[in-house]
Structure formats: C-alpha cells, structure tokens
Design a protein around this motif. Sequence first.
Motif, PDB file in Angstrom:
ATOM      1  N   ARG A  67       0.873  -1.184   0.000  1.00 33.54           N
ATOM      2  CA  ARG A  67       0.000   0.000   0.000  1.00 33.54           C
ATOM      3  C   ARG A  67       0.910   1.235   0.000  1.00 33.54           C
ATOM      4  O   ARG A  67       2.121   1.108   0.154  1.00 33.54           O
ATOM      5  N   PRO A  68       0.355   2.417  -0.162  1.00 30.02           N
ATOM      6  CA  PRO A  68       1.204   3.611  -0.222  1.00 30.02           C
ATOM      7  C   PRO A  68       2.068   3.794   1.035  1.00 30.02           C
ATOM      8  O   PRO A  68       1.661   3.445   2.144  1.00 30.02           O
ATOM      9  N   SER A  70       2.642   6.318   2.695  1.00 32.78           N
ATOM     10  CA  SER A  70       1.989   7.172   3.693  1.00 32.78           C
ATOM     11  C   SER A  70       1.041   6.377   4.597  1.00 32.78           C
ATOM     12  O   SER A  70       0.590   6.884   5.614  1.00 32.78           O
ATOM     13  N   GLU A  71       0.755   5.135   4.229  1.00 37.11           N
ATOM     14  CA  GLU A  71      -0.133   4.280   5.028  1.00 37.11           C
ATOM     15  C   GLU A  71       0.618   3.175   5.766  1.00 37.11           C
ATOM     16  O   GLU A  71       0.000   2.337   6.428  1.00 37.11           O
ATOM     17  N   ILE A  72       1.936   3.162   5.659  1.00 38.24           N
ATOM     18  CA  ILE A  72       2.749   2.141   6.322  1.00 38.24           C
ATOM     19  C   ILE A  72       3.528   2.802   7.447  1.00 38.24           C
ATOM     20  O   ILE A  72       4.391   3.657   7.197  1.00 38.24           O
ATOM     21  N   THR A  73       3.234   2.435   8.681  1.00 42.78           N
ATOM     22  CA  THR A  73       3.931   3.029   9.823  1.00 42.78           C
ATOM     23  C   THR A  73       5.233   2.288  10.105  1.00 42.78           C
ATOM     24  O   THR A  73       5.407   1.131   9.703  1.00 42.78           O
ATOM     25  N   GLN A  76       4.606  -0.970  11.776  1.00 35.46           N
ATOM     26  CA  GLN A  76       4.251  -2.086  10.904  1.00 35.46           C
ATOM     27  C   GLN A  76       5.468  -2.725  10.258  1.00 35.46           C
ATOM     28  O   GLN A  76       5.423  -3.898   9.885  1.00 35.46           O
ATOM     29  N   GLU A 122       4.243   4.156  15.839  1.00 42.06           N
ATOM     30  CA  GLU A 122       2.871   4.079  15.334  1.00 42.06           C
ATOM     31  C   GLU A 122       2.451   5.341  14.587  1.00 42.06           C
ATOM     32  O   GLU A 122       1.489   5.315  13.819  1.00 42.06           O
ATOM     33  N   THR A 125       5.323   7.472   9.390  1.00 37.79           N
ATOM     34  CA  THR A 125       5.148   6.562   8.258  1.00 37.79           C
ATOM     35  C   THR A 125       6.427   6.502   7.431  1.00 37.79           C
ATOM     36  O   THR A 125       7.311   7.358   7.574  1.00 37.79           O
TER      37      THR A 125
END
Length: 163
Positions: A67-68, A70-73, A76, A122, A125
């Motif tokens: 996923r982009p 900006s959506e991966i912390t 994660q 958390e 990103t």
Amino acid sequence: MISKSAQYAVRAVVLIAAEPESNHGAQEIAQRIGAPPNYMGKLLKQLADAGVLESSRGSGGGFRLARPASEITLYQVVDPIDKVGRWSNCFLGLAGGCSTDNPCPIHPFWKPIREHYLQMLETLTIATIPNDRGAASSTRELFAGLPDLGFDRPDSDADEEQP
C-alpha cells in the motif's frame, strides 16, 4: 533501539518506497542498503507475510509496497522483526511481571520511554523518512514535516554534528 535486522527492514522499505512502481529483488536491495544478501530475502518475506510488502515470483518479480508509503507506519515494519508489541512485559523480566500498581524498580522510568517509543513507531510513516540522507539539509528541515509527538525536538542546527 531497534535491532540491526529491523534497521535493514526499514531501510529496505524506504528504498522500495522511493521507486514504488518497480519490483525489487532481495539481492538488489541487499546490495543497495549494505545488508547481507542471504538474510535480506528472509526479512523481506517476513514483511510480505505481515502485509507490508507484496512479492511476486518469476522474471520481473520481486518486492513492492502492499500500500502507499503514507499508510505504512514504522511500527508495521519494525514489529514483525523485533516484536516491539510484546514490550508490555516487565523490563527486568520479573515473575508475574509488573504494572503501575505493582511496579518493579525500573517501571516508572521504562513506562514513559516505552510509550513514547511505541507512539513514535505508530505515528511516523515510511513516507516521512527521506530516502537520501542528504535530502534534508538540516535537523530543523528533517523534523519540520514530522508530527508533534509531545517531546522536545532540536530547535536549531547547533545540535548537529559537524563533519
């Protein structure tokens, strides 16, 4: 504060994020970030199993972001490697653990550090991490785009190391 393996994982994901339309082989990533080639494939598979990356086999295959950026912390990326989510145990490993009601001697010091550290992982990103160390010309510029986590940041470049 993170293992060498988690450092490699973060650097690999940042590299992949810089070229999101391409598939990247484990050997290529290892060479570009200075990681052991045999080990890189295992780390990338862990990240794919965790849903951070997608993998494809065959000619033109490799790894890409699931996923982009900006959506991966950072959490994660780091947690599948270092299991930081398990850091709720007693710092000293005392039987029965500890808590605010029944603290070990280190608990009052470790709890806020752990909470800030996990909050940072958390909140930040992959998109907030420059791929090129020279991309930010100063500490102030690097911190400018990051969310406020409630602790002090360098407010000038005077804290930076001089070459």
